[in-house]
Design a protein around this motif. Structure first.
Motif, PDB file in Angstrom:
ATOM      1  N   VAL A 226     -56.067  -7.409  30.643  1.00  0.00           N
ATOM      2  CA  VAL A 226     -54.269  -7.394  30.444  1.00  0.00           C
ATOM      3  C   VAL A 226     -54.469  -8.824  29.754  1.00  0.00           C
ATOM      4  O   VAL A 226     -55.479  -9.720  30.750  1.00  0.00           O
ATOM      5  CB  VAL A 226     -53.802  -7.445  32.490  1.00  0.00           C
ATOM      6  N   LEU A 227     -53.762  -9.336  28.848  1.00  0.00           N
ATOM      7  CA  LEU A 227     -53.429 -10.764  28.028  1.00  0.00           C
ATOM      8  C   LEU A 227     -51.964 -11.903  28.581  1.00  0.00           C
ATOM      9  O   LEU A 227     -51.131 -11.066  29.690  1.00  0.00           O
ATOM     10  CB  LEU A 227     -53.472 -10.801  26.561  1.00  0.00           C
ATOM     11  N   ASP A 228     -52.121 -13.428  28.784  1.00  0.00           N
ATOM     12  CA  ASP A 228     -50.805 -13.693  28.475  1.00  0.00           C
ATOM     13  C   ASP A 228     -50.173 -13.694  29.812  1.00  0.00           C
ATOM     14  O   ASP A 228     -48.949 -13.095  30.386  1.00  0.00           O
ATOM     15  CB  ASP A 228     -49.445 -12.875  27.104  1.00  0.00           C
ATOM     16  N   TRP A 229     -50.285 -13.843  30.610  1.00  0.00           N
ATOM     17  CA  TRP A 229     -50.052 -14.895  32.122  1.00  0.00           C
ATOM     18  C   TRP A 229     -49.521 -15.657  32.455  1.00  0.00           C
ATOM     19  O   TRP A 229     -49.404 -16.203  33.604  1.00  0.00           O
ATOM     20  CB  TRP A 229     -51.501 -14.241  32.961  1.00  0.00           C
ATOM     21  N   GLU A 230     -49.066 -16.727  31.567  1.00  0.00           N
ATOM     22  CA  GLU A 230     -48.014 -17.505  31.889  1.00  0.00           C
ATOM     23  C   GLU A 230     -46.856 -17.300  32.617  1.00  0.00           C
ATOM     24  O   GLU A 230     -46.509 -18.623  33.228  1.00  0.00           O
ATOM     25  CB  GLU A 230     -48.408 -18.389  30.519  1.00  0.00           C
ATOM     26  N   LEU A 231     -46.354 -15.883  32.699  1.00  0.00           N
ATOM     27  CA  LEU A 231     -44.807 -16.122  33.588  1.00  0.00           C
ATOM     28  C   LEU A 231     -44.921 -15.264  35.011  1.00  0.00           C
ATOM     29  O   LEU A 231     -44.194 -14.852  35.455  1.00  0.00           O
ATOM     30  CB  LEU A 231     -43.964 -15.119  32.663  1.00  0.00           C
ATOM     31  N   CYS A 232     -46.528 -15.096  35.206  1.00  0.00           N
ATOM     32  CA  CYS A 232     -47.023 -14.289  36.691  1.00  0.00           C
ATOM     33  C   CYS A 232     -46.481 -15.796  37.378  1.00  0.00           C
ATOM     34  O   CYS A 232     -46.500 -16.573  37.723  1.00  0.00           O
ATOM     35  CB  CYS A 232     -48.352 -14.413  36.636  1.00  0.00           C
ATOM     36  N   THR A 233     -46.093 -14.188  39.008  1.00  0.00           N
ATOM     37  CA  THR A 233     -45.835 -15.153  39.660  1.00  0.00           C
ATOM     38  C   THR A 233     -45.695 -14.292  40.829  1.00  0.00           C
ATOM     39  O   THR A 233     -46.013 -13.196  40.939  1.00  0.00           O
ATOM     40  CB  THR A 233     -44.248 -15.613  39.659  1.00  0.00           C
ATOM     41  N   LEU A 234     -45.457 -14.669  42.369  1.00  0.00           N
ATOM     42  CA  LEU A 234     -44.562 -13.557  43.104  1.00  0.00           C
ATOM     43  C   LEU A 234     -43.441 -13.298  42.930  1.00  0.00           C
ATOM     44  O   LEU A 234     -42.512 -14.547  43.078  1.00  0.00           O
ATOM     45  CB  LEU A 234     -45.055 -14.153  44.353  1.00  0.00           C
ATOM     46  N   GLY A 235     -42.875 -12.591  43.377  1.00  0.00           N
ATOM     47  CA  GLY A 235     -41.630 -11.540  42.946  1.00  0.00           C
ATOM     48  C   GLY A 235     -41.464 -10.006  42.923  1.00  0.00           C
ATOM     49  O   GLY A 235     -42.717  -9.369  43.553  1.00  0.00           O
ATOM     50  N   ASP A 236     -40.334  -9.341  42.753  1.00  0.00           N
ATOM     51  CA  ASP A 236     -39.765  -8.388  42.477  1.00  0.00           C
ATOM     52  C   ASP A 236     -40.626  -7.494  41.370  1.00  0.00           C
ATOM     53  O   ASP A 236     -40.305  -7.109  40.298  1.00  0.00           O
ATOM     54  CB  ASP A 236     -38.202  -7.822  42.421  1.00  0.00           C
ATOM     55  N   PRO A 237     -41.659  -6.215  42.188  1.00  0.00           N
ATOM     56  CA  PRO A 237     -42.308  -5.105  40.613  1.00  0.00           C
ATOM     57  C   PRO A 237     -40.637  -4.785  40.436  1.00  0.00           C
ATOM     58  O   PRO A 237     -41.729  -4.257  39.458  1.00  0.00           O
ATOM     59  CB  PRO A 237     -42.671  -4.737  42.099  1.00  0.00           C
ATOM     60  N   LEU A 238     -40.092  -4.112  40.602  1.00  0.00           N
ATOM     61  CA  LEU A 238     -38.971  -3.649  39.545  1.00  0.00           C
ATOM     62  C   LEU A 238     -38.263  -4.624  38.232  1.00  0.00           C
ATOM     63  O   LEU A 238     -38.505  -4.409  37.236  1.00  0.00           O
ATOM     64  CB  LEU A 238     -37.310  -3.019  40.567  1.00  0.00           C
ATOM     65  N   ALA A 239     -38.923  -6.033  38.393  1.00  0.00           N
ATOM     66  CA  ALA A 239     -38.917  -6.618  37.627  1.00  0.00           C
ATOM     67  C   ALA A 239     -39.909  -6.607  36.163  1.00  0.00           C
ATOM     68  O   ALA A 239     -39.247  -6.426  34.972  1.00  0.00           O
ATOM     69  CB  ALA A 239     -38.282  -8.385  37.908  1.00  0.00           C
ATOM     70  N   ASP A 240     -40.880  -6.451  36.846  1.00  0.00           N
ATOM     71  CA  ASP A 240     -41.831  -6.185  35.514  1.00  0.00           C
ATOM     72  C   ASP A 240     -41.861  -5.029  34.916  1.00  0.00           C
ATOM     73  O   ASP A 240     -41.904  -4.618  33.467  1.00  0.00           O
ATOM     74  CB  ASP A 240     -43.154  -5.861  36.596  1.00  0.00           C
ATOM     75  N   LEU A 241     -41.712  -4.036  36.034  1.00  0.00           N
ATOM     76  CA  LEU A 241     -41.449  -2.936  35.143  1.00  0.00           C
ATOM     77  C   LEU A 241     -39.883  -2.700  34.255  1.00  0.00           C
ATOM     78  O   LEU A 241     -40.201  -2.199  33.037  1.00  0.00           O
ATOM     79  CB  LEU A 241     -40.936  -1.228  36.092  1.00  0.00           C
ATOM     80  N   GLY A 242     -38.626  -3.684  34.322  1.00  0.00           N
ATOM     81  CA  GLY A 242     -37.544  -4.253  33.496  1.00  0.00           C
ATOM     82  C   GLY A 242     -38.001  -4.064  31.985  1.00  0.00           C
ATOM     83  O   GLY A 242     -37.709  -3.815  30.917  1.00  0.00           O
ATOM     84  N   VAL A 243     -39.026  -5.628  32.080  1.00  0.00           N
ATOM     85  CA  VAL A 243     -39.661  -6.075  31.177  1.00  0.00           C
ATOM     86  C   VAL A 243     -40.171  -5.521  30.270  1.00  0.00           C
ATOM     87  O   VAL A 243     -40.222  -5.280  29.314  1.00  0.00           O
ATOM     88  CB  VAL A 243     -40.271  -7.061  31.977  1.00  0.00           C
ATOM     89  N   ALA A 244     -41.376  -4.086  31.254  1.00  0.00           N
ATOM     90  CA  ALA A 244     -42.309  -3.497  30.532  1.00  0.00           C
ATOM     91  C   ALA A 244     -41.769  -2.050  29.436  1.00  0.00           C
ATOM     92  O   ALA A 244     -41.325  -1.790  28.240  1.00  0.00           O
ATOM     93  CB  ALA A 244     -43.101  -2.779  31.039  1.00  0.00           C
ATOM     94  N   LEU A 245     -40.736  -1.932  30.509  1.00  0.00           N
ATOM     95  CA  LEU A 245     -39.082  -0.778  29.404  1.00  0.00           C
ATOM     96  C   LEU A 245     -38.872  -1.676  28.078  1.00  0.00           C
ATOM     97  O   LEU A 245     -38.233  -0.957  27.350  1.00  0.00           O
ATOM     98  CB  LEU A 245     -38.130  -0.233  29.910  1.00  0.00           C
ATOM     99  N   SER A 246     -37.735  -2.718  28.422  1.00  0.00           N
ATOM    100  CA  SER A 246     -37.106  -3.465  27.626  1.00  0.00           C
ATOM    101  C   SER A 246     -38.243  -3.725  26.574  1.00  0.00           C
ATOM    102  O   SER A 246     -37.692  -3.440  25.226  1.00  0.00           O
ATOM    103  CB  SER A 246     -37.275  -5.162  28.141  1.00  0.00           C
ATOM    104  N   TYR A 247     -39.468  -4.051  26.581  1.00  0.00           N
ATOM    105  CA  TYR A 247     -40.521  -3.870  24.832  1.00  0.00           C
ATOM    106  C   TYR A 247     -40.508  -2.451  24.083  1.00  0.00           C
ATOM    107  O   TYR A 247     -41.021  -1.945  23.253  1.00  0.00           O
ATOM    108  CB  TYR A 247     -41.750  -4.076  25.162  1.00  0.00           C
ATOM    109  N   TRP A 248     -40.214  -0.519  25.129  1.00  0.00           N
ATOM    110  CA  TRP A 248     -40.520  -0.048  24.813  1.00  0.00           C
ATOM    111  C   TRP A 248     -39.542   0.504  23.596  1.00  0.00           C
ATOM    112  O   TRP A 248     -38.266   0.477  23.650  1.00  0.00           O
ATOM    113  CB  TRP A 248     -40.673   0.850  25.965  1.00  0.00           C
ATOM    114  N   HIS A 249     -39.745   0.884  22.725  1.00  0.00           N
ATOM    115  CA  HIS A 249     -38.912   0.811  21.838  1.00  0.00           C
ATOM    116  C   HIS A 249     -39.048   2.866  21.155  1.00  0.00           C
ATOM    117  O   HIS A 249     -39.843   3.294  20.664  1.00  0.00           O
ATOM    118  CB  HIS A 249     -39.298   0.653  19.957  1.00  0.00           C
TER     119      HIS A 249
END
Length: 347
Positions: A226-249
């Motif tokens: 897994v690459l590109d960790w520049e935005l990694c932090t501690l936070g809400d896991p559902l925010a990560d899921l939201g990001v992943a789904l927003s890229y899905w086409h």
């Protein structure tokens, strides 16, 4: 030796020989892999040796707290040996005397990066399904890691993630914007009004998507890094899921095709639809997805801000690869999608 934007050979060559002498005893070659949406990435190949990857911030003005090489290097180092596959870090340069900015070098992960619709068009439906499963499983594995167990208990504040993200990205919008966009003001205001309770705390990647992974397709599909960790932090896991789904086409989503990041990559038979991917995550983690529409809207806003920043760099002649002339047009499309997510009128 090659002269690439942001990588002066006269300075980086001696530095590599000094800090990685066993890998760089002599000559080398380099190529630009990516640069524009995030940090600039180069592949450097020593004569007769194995390639390494160098990461540095974008050219031009960098927003406060963005593109922090030290943080990215730290999280990659911490995740080595966990269930989340990452490249091995080799050396970090914290000074600015070499490239004018901090940067780091890591090993090259084996496999392919599937960046375009053409890349995934050549795969079978079975392989596409396997990739989707591995992508969501790896995200769940990341969210299952106890930050303290890998030395990252202080990597961010565990609570109030969405509110901080909204303040940060709202501020970055004001610094990046190249035009008036009243719908963005509406979106930011409505997100502030609807801040949900946080669904726990975990390490979040911040920009998790298929083309930020390296995949091995020589057998059953698997993720090797897994690459590109520049935005990694501690936070809400559902925010990560939201990001992943927003890229899905999803197939048939023509509007999604107007957003250049990962456009068309998953719009093929065999890839599950967005709601099916969310259901797989919920099944794997046991998390309640009630607040997911908010996080989908938040993700749309953040990507809009990122693309506005890229658009600003493009207008200033600071992007180092081609293909960014249409990025600015995607910003209002993302804002409109974010508003519909909050209204519940977008699946």
């Amino acid at each position: 030796m090659p002269e690439l934007p942001g990588l002066p050979s006269g300075r980086i060559g001696p530095w590599l020989r000094e800090h990685l002498p066993e890998r760089f005893p002599g000559g080398w070659d380099a190529e630009l892999i990516s640069g524009g949406l995030s940090n600039i990435t180069y592949r450097i190949v020593p004569a007769g040796g194995e390639a390494v990857i160098l990461r540095r911030p974008p050219l031009g003005e960098v927003l406060p707290s963005a593109h922090d090489m030290r943080r990215e290097h730290r999280v990659l180092t911490a995740l080595g040996g966990t269930a989340v596959p990452v490249p091995e870090t080799l050396v970090l340069c914290t000074g600015e005397e070499v490239l004018g900015c901090p940067f780091y070098v890591m090993t090259e992960a084996r496999g392919r990066v599937l960046r375009t619709a053409a890349d995934t068009a050549e795969l079978s439906p079975t392989v596409r399904s396997e990739l989707a499963d591995r992508l969501i499983t790896t995200l769940a594995d990341l969210h299952a890691i106890e930050p303290a167990a890998v030395g990252l208990a202080d990597y961010g504040r565990p609570d109030g993630y969405a509110a901080r993200q909204l303040r940060r990205w709202g501020g970055q919008w004001e610094r990046s914007r190249t035009r008036d966009l009243p719908d963005m003001d509406r979106l930011l205001a409505r997100l502030a009004e609807r801040l949900p309770a946080q669904a726990g705390s975990a390490l979040v990647h911040g920009d998790y998507r298929l083309d930020n992974t390296v995949v091995d397709l020589t057998g059953p599909a698997r993720i090797t890094a897994v690459l590109d960790w520049e935005l990694c932090t501690l936070g809400d896991p559902l925010a990560d899921l939201g990001v992943a789904l927003s890229y899905w086409h999803d197939p048939g989503d023509d509007e999604r095709g107007l957003i250049p990041v990962a456009a068309g990559v998953t719009a093929h038979e065999g890839f599950p639809r967005t709601h099916e991917l969310a259901e797989r995550y919920a099944l794997r983690t046991g998390r309640d997805l009630t607040t997911l529409p908010f996080h989908l809207a938040l993700a749309a806003m953040k990507l809009a801000v990122i693309l506005e920043g890229v658009h600003a760099r493009f207008l200033g002649g600071k992007t180092v690869t081609a293909g960014y002339d249409n990025v600015g047009a995607a910003v209002p499309v993302l804002v409109a999608r974010g508003l519909r997510r909050l209204d519940g009128s977008d699946a």
